[in-house]
Design an enzyme around this catalytic site. Structure first.
Site, mmCIF file in Angstrom:
data_model
loop_
_atom_site.group_PDB
_atom_site.id
_atom_site.type_symbol
_atom_site.label_atom_id
_atom_site.label_comp_id
_atom_site.label_asym_id
_atom_site.label_seq_id
_atom_site.Cartn_x
_atom_site.Cartn_y
_atom_site.Cartn_z
ATOM 1 N N ARG A 230 1.370 0.718 -5.161
ATOM 2 C CA ARG A 230 0.754 1.284 -3.967
ATOM 3 C C ARG A 230 1.142 2.757 -3.871
ATOM 4 O O ARG A 230 2.251 3.147 -4.245
ATOM 5 C CB ARG A 230 1.240 0.573 -2.698
ATOM 6 C CG ARG A 230 0.573 -0.759 -2.415
ATOM 7 C CD ARG A 230 -0.899 -0.588 -2.015
ATOM 8 N NE ARG A 230 -1.554 -1.855 -1.715
ATOM 9 C CZ ARG A 230 -2.271 -2.571 -2.591
ATOM 10 N NH1 ARG A 230 -2.429 -2.150 -3.831
ATOM 11 N NH2 ARG A 230 -2.849 -3.692 -2.223
ATOM 12 N N HIS A 278 -7.958 3.739 -7.887
ATOM 13 C CA HIS A 278 -7.483 2.441 -7.377
ATOM 14 C C HIS A 278 -8.397 1.300 -7.849
ATOM 15 O O HIS A 278 -8.928 0.535 -7.034
ATOM 16 C CB HIS A 278 -7.374 2.437 -5.836
ATOM 17 C CG HIS A 278 -6.562 1.280 -5.324
ATOM 18 N ND1 HIS A 278 -5.799 1.329 -4.186
ATOM 19 C CD2 HIS A 278 -6.382 0.016 -5.805
ATOM 20 C CE1 HIS A 278 -5.189 0.174 -3.981
ATOM 21 N NE2 HIS A 278 -5.547 -0.658 -4.962
HETATM 22 P P1 NDP Z 1 4.239 -10.445 -6.810
HETATM 23 O O1 NDP Z 1 4.597 -10.738 -5.390
HETATM 24 O O2 NDP Z 1 3.867 -11.566 -7.701
HETATM 25 O O3 NDP Z 1 5.459 -9.674 -7.507
HETATM 26 C C1 NDP Z 1 6.138 -8.646 -6.879
HETATM 27 C C2 NDP Z 1 7.356 -8.288 -7.727
HETATM 28 O O4 NDP Z 1 8.000 -7.173 -7.102
HETATM 29 C C3 NDP Z 1 8.379 -9.423 -7.794
HETATM 30 O O5 NDP Z 1 8.980 -9.466 -9.062
HETATM 31 C C4 NDP Z 1 9.394 -8.999 -6.738
HETATM 32 O O6 NDP Z 1 10.706 -9.488 -6.961
HETATM 33 C C5 NDP Z 1 9.367 -7.500 -6.914
HETATM 34 N N1 NDP Z 1 9.907 -6.843 -5.735
HETATM 35 C C6 NDP Z 1 9.435 -6.839 -4.469
HETATM 36 N N2 NDP Z 1 10.245 -6.127 -3.660
HETATM 37 C C7 NDP Z 1 11.243 -5.681 -4.432
HETATM 38 C C8 NDP Z 1 12.409 -4.913 -4.183
HETATM 39 N N3 NDP Z 1 12.707 -4.462 -2.958
HETATM 40 N N4 NDP Z 1 13.246 -4.658 -5.217
HETATM 41 C C9 NDP Z 1 12.964 -5.120 -6.464
HETATM 42 N N5 NDP Z 1 11.877 -5.848 -6.768
HETATM 43 C C10 NDP Z 1 11.029 -6.136 -5.761
HETATM 44 O O7 NDP Z 1 3.092 -9.347 -6.755
HETATM 45 P P2 NDP Z 1 1.967 -9.052 -7.868
HETATM 46 O O8 NDP Z 1 2.630 -8.892 -9.172
HETATM 47 O O9 NDP Z 1 0.874 -10.038 -7.770
HETATM 48 O O10 NDP Z 1 1.387 -7.653 -7.334
HETATM 49 C C11 NDP Z 1 2.228 -6.530 -7.185
HETATM 50 C C12 NDP Z 1 1.504 -5.412 -6.443
HETATM 51 O O11 NDP Z 1 0.533 -4.815 -7.281
HETATM 52 C C13 NDP Z 1 0.704 -5.822 -5.221
HETATM 53 O O12 NDP Z 1 1.536 -6.043 -4.094
HETATM 54 C C14 NDP Z 1 -0.204 -4.618 -5.034
HETATM 55 O O13 NDP Z 1 0.444 -3.635 -4.238
HETATM 56 C C15 NDP Z 1 -0.373 -4.092 -6.447
HETATM 57 N N6 NDP Z 1 -1.744 -4.297 -6.946
HETATM 58 C C16 NDP Z 1 -2.489 -3.184 -7.254
HETATM 59 C C17 NDP Z 1 -3.752 -3.333 -7.767
HETATM 60 C C18 NDP Z 1 -4.531 -2.150 -8.208
HETATM 61 O O14 NDP Z 1 -5.718 -2.286 -8.534
HETATM 62 N N7 NDP Z 1 -3.931 -0.964 -8.254
HETATM 63 C C19 NDP Z 1 -4.374 -4.652 -7.930
HETATM 64 C C20 NDP Z 1 -3.508 -5.740 -7.592
HETATM 65 C C21 NDP Z 1 -2.240 -5.554 -7.101
HETATM 66 P P3 NDP Z 1 11.036 -11.076 -6.942
HETATM 67 O O15 NDP Z 1 10.465 -11.597 -8.257
HETATM 68 O O16 NDP Z 1 12.510 -11.124 -6.892
HETATM 69 O O17 NDP Z 1 10.339 -11.638 -5.741
HETATM 70 C C1 OXD Z 2 -4.909 -5.498 -4.600
HETATM 71 C C2 OXD Z 2 -5.538 -4.215 -4.905
HETATM 72 O O1 OXD Z 2 -3.875 -5.517 -3.928
HETATM 73 O O2 OXD Z 2 -6.673 -4.205 -5.445
HETATM 74 O O3 OXD Z 2 -5.471 -6.525 -5.019
HETATM 75 O O4 OXD Z 2 -4.944 -3.170 -4.666
#
Ligand code: NDP
Ligand code: OXD
Length: 315
Positions: A230, A278
């Site tokens: 993000r 994005h």
């Molecule tokens: P998940 O919830 O599956 O994974 C999030 C990961 O981040 C987990 O490993 C989590 O740790 C880690 N995490 C969260 N907070 C912290 C922290 N404070 N310190 C360390 N690690 C942390 O999310 P996704 O993988 O499905 O998606 C991730 C992000 O990607 C979404 O939230 C979105 O913002 C972004 N996204 C962007 C897109 C784009 O087109 N640009 C499309 C889709 C998503 P833990 O394993 O310990 O819970």
């Molecule tokens: C998502 C994105 O969060 O597209 O799926 O950013």
């Protein structure tokens, strides 16, 4: 009992058509306009109008049509009893992995440099190009998306490490967690890839203090930043300053502090920056409506919902 879409920024037509085809007996409203809000049982949303979901008295489940839930969680009026389900789907992981691999390879194989040479008709090799096995990629976030990217980067022979909130174990990935773990991941990363959700803990993480901790003696002429998490996680003034003073050698950014990225931003024209709008991993109507209809059927048969957001954690 009906299904309501409330989506901003996308054309909802293909979603409505697919949902109606998959579940023809259900009333589906393409938007809140003219819908009987008192009869809505499921809401399918992306950045819905704040306050809307609190006005649906029979609402049982919110399906967020993206993976990230930072936008919807900003709406404090959503009753805590209503589960929010987010996207976790192969169709999304594969798209994100494609984007991450494209960016990692672009910097590893100096695509921007060779593009400039092509423009100037220059035939010149960079001597001593490193192999993937000599390049360390550090993934911030080892969730649905980070873990899938790790798998494919490993197949390409990159050295892969990752950082999560809780301790985590993935085959052939060096894993770290917590504040100490972050420093250790940064100091071993030639390429830093951010796939973190935006939460109180991750906002502004990609800033000069973090960039200064990245590995400096790697084979790419300096560290590279790649962010598709993000925009709120990055400080764009610091990215530009770090590119200017050599703290960063390059960047690929899909997300921005303000979207769309202002046409006046220096990021657009920077010779070592790749900007995408994005769209690293768009939500796919076909796959995701199928997944949602499957979830609704299981839920109505008394089964549990999958991929429910932990609102306390913020993702
Ligand atoms: P998940 O919830 O599956 O994974 C999030 C990961 O981040 C987990 O490993 C989590 O740790 C880690 N995490 C969260 N907070 C912290 C922290 N404070 N310190 C360390 N690690 C942390 O999310 P996704 O993988 O499905 O998606 C991730 C992000 O990607 C979404 O939230 C979105 O913002 C972004 N996204 C962007 C897109 C784009 O087109 N640009 C499309 C889709 C998503 P833990 O394993 O310990 O819970
Ligand atoms: C998502 C994105 O969060 O597209 O799926 O950013």
């Amino acid at each position: 009992m009906s299904i309501l879409f409330s989506v901003s920024g996308w054309d909802v037509t293909p979603w409505v058509a697919r949902l109606r085809a998959l579940d023809p007996d259900r009333v589906v409203h393409a938007s809140p306009d003219g819908a009987d809000l008192a009869a809505v049982r499921y809401a399918l949303v992306w950045k819905p109008e704040p306050g809307l979901l609190a006005r649906l008295p029979k609402l049982e489940v919110i399906f967020n049509l993206g993976a990230g839930v930072d936008a919807i969680l900003r709406d404090q009026t959503i009753p805590p009893r209503i589960p929010i389900v987010r996207v976790v789907d192969d169709s999304m992981s594969m798209r994100m992995t494609e984007w991450v691999v494209l960016q990692v390879l672009a910097h590893h194989r100096r695509a921007l440099h060779y593009r400039r040479q092509q423009r100037d008709h220059v035939w010149q090799d960079i001597v001593g190009q490193a192999a993937a096995r000599d390049v360390s990629v550090g993934l911030l976030g080892l969730g649905a998306l980070g873990a899938d990217a790790a798998r494919v980067l490993l197949a390409l022979r990159f050295k892969v490490a990752g950082w999560s909130r809780q301790p985590k174990s993935l085959p052939n990935v060096e894993t770290y967690h917590g504040a100490d773990g972050l420093d250790r991941l940064l100091e071993r990363s030639d390429i830093l890839v951010c796939l973190l959700p935006l939460t109180a803990a991750t906002g502004g993480l990609l800033s000069m203090p973090s960039f200064r901790k990245l590995k400096r003696d790697g084979p790419l002429g300096g560290p590279i930043l790649i962010n598709a998490g993000r925009g709120g996680e990055q400080v764009e003034a610091d990215i530009l300053a770090a590119l200017d003073d050599g703290t960063l050698a390059g960047a690929s950014l899909d997300v921005f502090e303000t979207e769309p990225l202002a046409s006046s931003s220096r990021l657009w024209d920077h010779p070592r920056v790749i900007v995408t709008p994005h769209n690293a991993a768009d939500s796919e109507p076909d796959a995701l409506t199928r997944a949602i209809v499957g979830q609704i059927r299981r839920y109505e048969a008394g089964g549990p919902l999958a991929n429910v957001v932990d609102r306390g954690r913020g993702y």
